[in-house]
Design a protein around this motif. Structure first.
Motif, PDB file in Angstrom:
ATOM      1  N   TYR A 199       0.831  -1.204   0.000  1.00 30.28           N
ATOM      2  CA  TYR A 199       0.000   0.000   0.000  1.00 30.28           C
ATOM      3  C   TYR A 199       0.867   1.256   0.000  1.00 30.28           C
ATOM      4  N   ASP A 200       1.911   1.276   0.833  1.00 26.22           N
ATOM      5  CA  ASP A 200       2.787   2.451   0.894  1.00 26.22           C
ATOM      6  C   ASP A 200       3.406   2.737  -0.470  1.00 26.22           C
ATOM      7  N   GLU A 203       0.695   4.026  -2.877  1.00 26.13           N
ATOM      8  CA  GLU A 203       0.376   5.406  -2.545  1.00 26.13           C
ATOM      9  C   GLU A 203       1.471   6.348  -3.046  1.00 26.13           C
ATOM     10  N   ARG A 206       0.876   6.787  -6.674  1.00 30.55           N
ATOM     11  CA  ARG A 206      -0.272   7.688  -6.888  1.00 30.55           C
ATOM     12  C   ARG A 206       0.149   9.150  -6.754  1.00 30.55           C
ATOM     13  N   LYS A 207       0.917   9.438  -5.699  1.00 31.79           N
ATOM     14  CA  LYS A 207       1.355  10.817  -5.486  1.00 31.79           C
ATOM     15  C   LYS A 207       2.283  11.278  -6.598  1.00 31.79           C
ATOM     16  N   LEU A 214      -6.419   5.939  -5.670  1.00 28.36           N
ATOM     17  CA  LEU A 214      -5.627   4.731  -5.949  1.00 28.36           C
ATOM     18  C   LEU A 214      -6.343   3.881  -6.992  1.00 28.36           C
TER      19      LEU A 214
END
Length: 258
Positions: A199-200, A203, A206-207, A214
């Motif tokens: 997930y990290d 993310e 995504r950023k 997401l």
């Protein structure tokens, strides 16, 4: 500066200790934080900055079996086992009745113990005997090992010359004290961190792409890393085809947010 670590040579004992402690304090370091975790600096008391010396001493104390005077059987790691997420079940034979809370990412916790009665890691280590009992617990001292009983640790460490030298070097004090023991252990525990999950990484993608939400593509990028893919330990998930895994994780994320 490295030269400062030699500045104590030729000084009387007390000024020499003070100079050594100053050198240690100038060795303040930043904690390297895994991806996905915020900077822990705001959660670290100004009275106990992280130094390499304190971290090394705290780690040594954490794993040393010194918590039961004369027995050398129990360490902090006995109940906060690194192999078990720095925790331990409370129903194991001969063990305490309550699960030991995990120390992973404890630097971010603002309330500690099950009832939140402590506000800093240093405070958890200077608590008194009776304070450590659960509310309403009338048991005798024979069960004291279930709790943090730190009063006798100072006397134990005072008898061990290597520890006396360690505390002189790191803190500039004649020997270990309850306060310096607390500060060393707290420093080590603040570096028990876990992050950089799938997930990290998704993310972070995504950023980087400045996306609003997401998507499967973000998780696909995360699972391209073999190390991340191998972390999946659930047997049911292991049977999922690798190309299906990102979509499943995204559905799980969406459910979690509902």
């Amino acid at each position: 500066p490295a030269a400062l670590r030699l500045a104590h040579f030729g000084l009387p004992p007390l000024p020499a200790l003070t100079t050594l402690a100053a050198a240690e304090r100038l060795g303040t370091i930043k904690i390297k934080v895994p991806r996905g975790l915020p900077d822990p600096t705001p959660n670290i008391p100004a009275s106990n900055p992280v130094t390499l010396g304190k971290w090394q001493l705290g780690k040594k104390l954490f794993f040393d079996t010194i918590l039961m005077a004369g027995a050398d059987v129990y360490s902090c790691a006995s109940c906060h086992d690194p192999a078990k997420g720095f925790t331990e079940r409370g129903d194991r034979p001969g063990g305490p009745s309550m699960n030991a809370l995990s120390l992973i990412n404890v630097v971010y916790q603002r309330q500690l113990f099950w009832d939140g009665r402590a506000r800093s890691l240093e405070e958890t280590i200077v608590r008194g005997f009776e304070d450590e009992r659960p509310v309403g617990d009338a048991r005798g001292k024979e069960n004291a090992l279930e709790h943090h009983i730190w009063g006798g640790i100072v006397r134990t460490l005072e008898k061990r010359e290597p520890y006396v030298r360690d505390f002189q070097r790191v803190f500039g004090v004649p020997g270990p004290t309850q306060d310096t023991i607390a500060r060393a252990l707290a420093t080590y525990m603040r570096t028990i961190l876990s992050g950089d999950s799938a997930y990290d990484r998704a993310e972070a993608v995504r950023k980087e792409k400045k996306a609003a939400e997401l998507t499967v593509e973000h998780f696909q990028e995360a699972f391209k890393d073999k190390e991340i893919a191998e972390r999946v330990s659930d047997p049911e998930v292991k049977d999922v085809k690798s190309d299906e895994l990102p979509a499943r994780v995204l559905r799980g994320y969406a459910l979690y947010q509902q």
